[in-house]
Design an enzyme around this catalytic site. Structure first.
Site: not given
Ligand code: GLC
Ligand code: GLC
Length: 885
Positions: A573, A512, A627
């Site tokens: 992450s 994203r 994350d």
């Protein structure tokens, strides 16, 4: 066959008119069920009119009619019992209307039939086999039958059941319920004493022929007694449980009550199919009733759109709303008034065998009293209720042809054949019992399969202790499966931060790019999702980072940001050893990523190099965060008490604010630092061994990093689908699912996407969704399969036995899975932490409490009802650790 046209051309609900019959019409006598012709004109019949001193015949001499008047009187009386074709059709329409209303769940007073769904979903396969005890109560008057039925499957010849009948004393029929069930248990023992069979695994089918709300094949609540029974303390109770209790009290045999069925269902199931399967059961015996196979989507209470279900019409109560008024005679009214249940079962009282003899008696007594019979004399017996029995008045020999004629008249378009039941439905009950026994055995296997996923309090405490130890070692820099990586984040936000930022998020299912605008008025986020093809995730590092930069460029163009150099934060992450806020050495890939030449490299450098390769792009990478840290920070922006970040998504991990003096690898003693635990790797040293199931081992073996990320593979989204698939494979091999047939499809890796699990969110839709998912996957399922898989994916859903829906009502399926795995019943007590870490939903994660924010509650709160149970365990682990410090 009957079932297919049970509602031919029904429209509206006409009422039935009483008609004056012409002499010609009187000849078209249509009396289904052998209703005996009786006379009319009986104004004063009833208890009072019939009373007389016992033992003495009584004769009325005054005003006796002459013989020709007598026969007129008799004929007039008969007239009352005649029904014209028009009336019959009106009754038919009224009955169909009533059925349709009851099916639709409309509780209007006009709906006098009950339409009770049974748990029988298909007519017999013929493959059922085994030995079964059958107990019949309520089918044949004041007696109870015990049968021993042997089903031979498709191969063997048909074996006649062995049976014994027991008369139920009147005081038992009207006494306390416990006495009735004790009597039944006693009869069972007596039968078994006299009949030497192996007393191992005695499985019993209970034919209980009264209106009941069934909630399972072996759960059925009596609505109301009918047919001369009125035992106290049974209505509103589960009759299977009452029978089980009585058998236990009796103590002589251990008998498993496996199924309960109505006599109509037993009759239908036990029928030898003719040209087509037998799909309607009809009983005209002591009482009367019918059942038939109905499309499940027509049965409102089921909320089910596929398949069929057998529905017991309970038509004995038809007419309780006066729909039968015009065809009821004065004798019917008198009989009803005198019965145990006045106003109820009006249709049954017109045609059921329990009442026919009594009707005849009432007529005879009346005619005698009017002088038209017996020279005007009555006897005490004639005046005694119940003195004339069914067998005195009628031979039902031509009953079948009457039925056949009537059906042809009413539904001429249907080709119906009636097959008389040979053993009163005992075989059918045994068949349902066989199916129920098989399902119960399957349920046990399912339970056994899932048992290792449920952890008890001791196991949880042990895991907690292990995790605490691993955390402490990790912080000290000793060998540990928890790396406890410093993040160089020293404080949670104070809310004063402002500006526009770009953010990248790599590490979930998708990549994203986000534009984050932080103003005094709040945070505004615009984002776009890009996919990372597997070939890129597992290709070369250069390819991966070039792809990422391409996505950023695309986003900038779309957002009109080209040429601007906004500060960029990189949510990456994966486990990284950070040396500062903008430096992170990738230790190893997780979650299906495996791009070459990246491990051991600073991913910020790799990103900057890719930016450099794409000339004309300006990007200013300022920070790299995990994350979990991103989650904690974004929540902390709104509430500074937020000190823990937790992810259960594609992977799983947690971070929290640790006192710096506990972190050996970072200099300094004062202040705090956020520690990325990388708990996905917890157990990689073998410490979770006892909790690992064979399914976990299979999933691990087939992954791209066997032996790594043990804890993550046990609970996170990326692996759940595979765990489920392995469980399905196992259950299929046990014959519990898909009729034991392994398919190529089920052998295929990753067909069962975790997103399917998260899709199954709403309780009422759950079964449909499960079925749709399995069917889309091309798995050949029966409705039992669907229920079983639902149980697997939706543990504790309202479909499962005894589960409280409120417990899981809010939890999406993935979390519920974690919940099951973590068995959190006692988690809240493991590590009470009064002010608790703050849990808050971060946008885009699957993990959330019920509202925008919720706090881990102290042990006193009922954790069973807290929707946070899914995350209590992991949090309890951390909070327990924090508290010890
Ligand atoms: C009564 C019962 C019904 C049963 C029927 C025939 O109407 O309520 O459940 O099927 O009798 O025995
Ligand atoms: C994996 C990563 C970890 C991340 C987690 C959740 O466990 O190693 O860094 O936080 O997935 O996405």
């Amino acid at each position: 066959m009957l079932g297919s046209s049970i509602f031919p051309g029904f429209s509206g609900m006409p009422h039935i008119e009483r008609e004056e019959l012409t002499p010609e019409e009187s000849d078209q006598l249509l009396l289904p069920g052998g209703r005996p012709p009786l006379w009319k004109h009986m104004e004063s019949i009833g208890a009072v009119g019939l009373q007389q001193r016992e033992g003495v015949p009584s004769c009325s001499q005054k005003g006796l009619p002459c013989p020709s008047d007598s026969s007129e009187l008799v004929l007039e009386c008969l007239q009352q019992f005649k029904v014209t074709q028009t009336q019959l059709q009106q009754i038919q329409n009224s009955l169909l209307g009533s059925m349709e209303q009851a099916l639709g769940g409309q509780a209007s007073p006009a709906s006098a039939v009950r339409m009770l769904p049974t748990y029988v979903g298909s007519t017999p396969h013929g493959t059922e086999q085994g030995d079964f005890l059958v107990l019949e109560l309520g089918a044949t008057g004041a007696s109870l039958r015990v049968l021993w039925v042997t089903l031979m499957g498709t191969e063997g010849h048909r074996m006649e059941p062995r049976s014994q009948e027991f008369v139920i004393p009147p005081e038992v029929m009207l006494g306390p319920g416990q006495q009735l069930f004790d009597f039944a248990a006693h009869c069972l023992s007596e039968f078994l004493d006299a009949f030497p069979v192996s007393t191992q695994d005695l499985q019993l089918g209970f034919s209980f022929s009264f209106p009941c709300h069934q909630t399972g094949l072996d759960r059925s609540t009596l609505i109301s007694w009918t047919k001369g029974f009125r035992c106290s303390g049974v209505e509103g109770h589960d009759v299977v449980q009452l029978l089980r209790d009585a058998i236990k009290r009796q103590g002589a045999y251990s008998i498993d009550v496996v199924a309960v069925v109505n006599d109509t269902v037993g009759t239908m199931m036990g029928c030898e199919p003719g040209v087509g399967p037998c799909e309607v059961g009809l009983v005209v015996d002591t009482g009367t009733n019918a059942c038939y196979m109905e499309e499940a989507r027509h049965v409102a209470v089921l909320d089910e759109d596929r398949g069929r279900v057998c529905v017991s019409v309970e038509w004995g109560s038809f007419g309780d709303d006066e729909a039968l008024g015009p065809v009821l005679t004065t004798f019917d009214h008198a009989l009803d008034r005198e019965s145990l249940n006045p106003g109820a079962q009006r249709f049954e009282k017109m045609i059921g065998g329990l009442y026919l003899g009594e009707l005849v008696r009432l007529v005879l007594a009346h005619l005698a009293q009017r002088g038209a019979l017996f020279g005007g004399c009555t006897s005490p017996a004639l005046l005694r209720r119940g003195s004339i029995l069914l067998e005195h008045v009628t031979e039902m020999e031509d009953f079948l042809s009457i039925l056949q004629e009537t059906v042809m008249l009413l539904v001429p378009e249907c080709d119906v054949s009636f097959i008389p039941s040979v053993d009163g439905g005992g075989r059918g009950v045994a068949m349902v019992t066989a199916v129920a026994a098989r399902l119960a055995a399957h349920r046990r296997l399912l339970e056994e399969t899932l048992a290792p996923f449920r952890l008890n309090r001791e196991q949880l405490a042990a895991v907690q202790a292990q995790m605490q130890e691993a955390m402490a070692k990790g912080l000290q820099g000793e060998a540990s499966s928890l790396r406890m990586l410093p993040t160089y984040v020293r404080a949670t936000p104070d809310g004063s931060e402002r500006g526009d930022f770009l953010a990248l998020d790599l590490g979930g299912t998708n990549f994203r790019v986000l534009l984050v605008r932080v103003t005094a008025g709040g945070v505004q986020i615009t984002s776009q999702v890009y996919s990372i093809p597997e070939c890129v995730a597992q290709g070369s590092g250069q390819q991966l980072f070039d792809h990422i930069v391409d996505c950023i460029v695309d986003f900038q163009q779309k957002q009109g940001l080209s040429g601007q150099s906004l500060p960029l934060g990189f949510t990456f992450s994966f486990p990284c050893r950070q040396l500062g806020l903008d430096q992170g050495i990738l230790l190893n890939w997780t979650k299906g990523f495996n791009a070459s030449d990246c491990e051991g490299q600073d991913v910020v450098c790799l990103l900057r190099e890719a930016i450099g390769r794409k000339q004309a792009v300006k990007l200013n990478v300022v920070a790299i965060v995990n994350d979990t840290v991103g989650t904690m920070m974004s929540c902390g922006y709104e509430d500074p008490r937020c000190e823990v970040g937790l992810i259960v998504g594609t992977g799983t991990n947690a971070c929290y604010m640790e006192e710096l003096r506990n972190v050996a690898s970072v200099a300094g003693d004062s202040g705090h630092m956020c520690i990325n635990m990388e708990w996905g790797a917890f157990g990689d040293d073998g410490s979770l061994g006892l909790l690992r199931t064979c399914f976990d081992a299979n999933v691990d073996q087939a992954s791209i990093n066997p032996g790594k990320q043990s804890f993550e593979k046990m609970i996170s989204g990326m692996y759940l689908g595979e765990i489920v698939r392995h469980i399905l494979l196992h259950l299929t091999s046990l014959g519990v699912l898909f009729r034991g047939q392994q398919t190529q499809r089920l052998q295929t890796r990753d067909i069962f996407k975790t997103k399917f699990l998260s899709e199954i969110e709403s309780d009422s839709l759950a079964l449909r969704q499960v079925r749709a998912i399995l069917e889309d996957l091309g798995l050949p399922l029966t409705s039992d399969d669907a229920l079983m898989v639902l149980e697997l994916l939706w543990p504790g859903g309202s479909h499962s036995q005894g589960a409280s829906p409120s417990l899981c009502g809010h939890l999406p399926a993935v979390r519920r899975w974690v919940w099951q795995r973590c068995s959190p019943g006692h988690c809240g007590c493991l590590s009470p932490c009064p002010d608790g870490p703050c849990l808050k939903k971060s946008p885009g994660t699957t993990l959330a409490g019920p509202g925008p924010r919720s706090y881990l509650s102290p042990a006193t709160q009922d954790s069973q009802n807290s929707p946070n149970v899914a995350i209590l365990w992991p949090l309890a682990l951390i909070s327990g650790f924090l508290r010890e410090k």
